[in-house]
Design an enzyme around this catalytic site. Sequence first.
Site, PDB file in Angstrom:
ATOM      1  CD  GLU A  95      -2.918  -1.182   0.241  1.00  0.00           C
ATOM      2  OE1 GLU A  95      -3.080  -0.132  -0.419  1.00  0.00           O
ATOM      3  OE2 GLU A  95      -3.574  -2.225   0.055  1.00  0.00           O
ATOM      4  CB  CYS A 158      -5.686  -3.291   6.728  1.00  0.00           C
ATOM      5  SG  CYS A 158      -5.853  -5.060   6.956  1.00  0.00           S
ATOM      6  CG  HIS A 182      -4.338  -5.197   1.864  1.00  0.00           C
ATOM      7  ND1 HIS A 182      -4.651  -3.866   1.867  1.00  0.00           N
ATOM      8  CD2 HIS A 182      -5.016  -5.743   2.915  1.00  0.00           C
ATOM      9  CE1 HIS A 182      -5.478  -3.609   2.882  1.00  0.00           C
ATOM     10  NE2 HIS A 182      -5.720  -4.736   3.530  1.00  0.00           N
TER      11      HIS A 182
HETATM   12  N1  PCA Z   1      -7.834  -7.242   6.397  1.00  0.00           N
HETATM   13  C1  PCA Z   1      -8.756  -6.216   6.807  1.00  0.00           C
HETATM   14  C2  PCA Z   1      -8.621  -6.130   8.302  1.00  0.00           C
HETATM   15  C3  PCA Z   1      -7.822  -7.320   8.714  1.00  0.00           C
HETATM   16  C4  PCA Z   1      -7.302  -7.891   7.465  1.00  0.00           C
HETATM   17  O1  PCA Z   1      -6.514  -8.848   7.393  1.00  0.00           O
HETATM   18  C5  PCA Z   1      -8.540  -4.902   6.070  1.00  0.00           C
HETATM   19  O2  PCA Z   1      -8.135  -4.917   4.901  1.00  0.00           O
HETATM   20  O3  PCA Z   1      -8.791  -3.844   6.639  1.00  0.00           O
END
Ligand code: PCA
Length: 219
Positions: A95, A158, A182
Amino acid sequence: MGAVLAHGSFFCYLICMKIILITAFEPFGGERINPAQAVLERLPEAISGAVLYRSVLPVSYRKSAALLLEQIERVRPDAVVMLGQAGGRAKITPERIAVNLDHCEACDNDGEQRIDSVIHPEGPAAYFSTLPVHAMLQEMRKYEVGCAMSASAGAFVCNHVSYEALHYISRMGYGIPAGFIHLPYLPEQAEGKPGAASMPLSAMVHAVQAALAAVADSF
Ligand code: PCA
């Protein structure tokens, strides 16, 4: 940073090794597994001369950041790399940015929903990741796994921990790199979700290892 650690098994690494604090999340949204946690559990003890200090965070607006910031203080890492699941994405996505906003229809694992809620009213609208995102992508591509920079981590937990970590590090003047990656669903998660993309665990482990090597080589 990253000097003496008076902490359990890490005591033995003592002075000279760098430390990367790497976090994942527990499962959420009815899943029984979170690919980030599965990857975290399979990473080696150290990568490119940096010891990994791992932590699994709760999917909770209230608890996740408090725990992470406490660990930053205790571990004094040289970098912070946060992992999470982005169900539906086909690629591993570092990100680029974290925004000052909690906003998601879905509730966290405490049952809390946040809609259009600013995280820190006095904080900037966003922080850029301070990880070497392009070097990470370059290293990951050597393993021929699908990866791409993402310009939005969403506004769920996240993004929340990512913003909180970057805000804290900035406010404290620690100057350590931090950011979020991610991960797609695992194949077993995509079963029963027609059209949902996924990636094998071994590919994700190799890719995250490569990304961490790029981080370790940058300090
Ligand atoms: N993904 C979620 C919260 C926890 C995770 O593993 C997110 O993208 O916010």
